[in-house]
Design an enzyme around this catalytic site. Sequence first.
Site, short mmCIF file in Angstrom:
data_model
loop_
_atom_site.label_atom_id
_atom_site.label_comp_id
_atom_site.label_asym_id
_atom_site.label_seq_id
_atom_site.Cartn_x
_atom_site.Cartn_y
_atom_site.Cartn_z
N SER A 62 -4.45 4.10 51.82
CA SER A 62 -4.74 3.78 53.21
C SER A 62 -5.24 2.35 53.29
O SER A 62 -5.74 1.80 52.30
CB SER A 62 -5.81 4.75 53.75
OG SER A 62 -6.40 4.26 54.93
N TYR A 91 -14.83 8.07 52.18
CA TYR A 91 -13.38 8.01 52.37
C TYR A 91 -12.82 6.68 51.89
O TYR A 91 -11.81 6.65 51.16
CB TYR A 91 -13.05 8.22 53.85
CG TYR A 91 -11.57 8.14 54.15
CD1 TYR A 91 -10.68 9.10 53.65
CD2 TYR A 91 -11.05 7.10 54.91
CE1 TYR A 91 -9.33 9.02 53.92
CE2 TYR A 91 -9.69 7.02 55.18
CZ TYR A 91 -8.83 7.99 54.69
OH TYR A 91 -7.48 7.90 54.95
#
Length: 322
Positions: A161, A187
């Site tokens: 990501s 994350y």
Amino acid sequence: MTATARLTTTPFTARATAAEILDGVDLTGRRMIVTGGASGIGAETVRALAGAGAEVTVATRDPGRAAALVEEFTGLGPGGVRAVALDLADLSSVDAFVAAWEGPLHSLVANAGVMAVPDRQLTAEGWELQLATNYLGHFALARGLRDNLRAGPGRVVVVSSGAQLRRAVDFDDPQFERQPYDPWAAYFQSKTADVLLVVGIARRWAADGITANAANPGYIMTNLQRHLDDDTLRSFGVTIDEAGNRTVPDYFKTPAQGAATSVLLAGSPLLVGVTGRYFEDNQEAEVVPGGPEPMTGVAEHAVDPAAADRLWAYAEQVLATR
């Protein structure tokens, strides 16, 4: 991969779909695994690969969720789709999946993931859930299937990501055992770890003929956002009306477009021999300084060979002491 390395380019635009990536490509005889392939961009990855003739295994916690996808390809060709149980946060499940796999493996798409889990949750092994699911489980899976990938020879595709730009791996406290837990920091770190995984594989398994690359799918509205509240979604540009209906901005992709870069890395002949790289919008991305400012590219801390080696050693140690 360095800042001066020649970047790999393809003829595909950022809006190409997964099916368009493989238009005219024949993957008959190729065996592939897609973790988290029952929904979202994982399901679109499966559709494109199976549509090109590959035999695709959907590795998911609940195989029943992939029933419609399996049925969609039943009797349509030499490949097909099947679903097998796999819980990346449970190392006994990973071990069972690896033990049951027989024969060569041509592509492992590490697609499954969780994002911004609100509270610090621990797996049965005592690992922080986001690092365990997004990185450690996939590390164990890839390592367990190394011989099968060697027989392919195979490709490892890890879905990362743009979040990797924001935070390096905190080697002093990767499990948030001492520092206050922050769902976004956890994350961000896990997505950086995903890129470092492909760097580590590229550094160790090249002689096996195994390649590994990371993919940034871009902004897509899928089940991955299930932990995000409305205010957070609005900060991403999502419009939410009084009835709760959501409208995404133009820069969001469809799931079929979001799956394109994964499919490019898993099945396109254009990527033969390419390894240790990070791709977004179907092109290799430039290396940039990490931090709050850059919106594209891959952070220097995410492709640092020393960090990749350190994380590999950490993962081996953690798995050995579970």
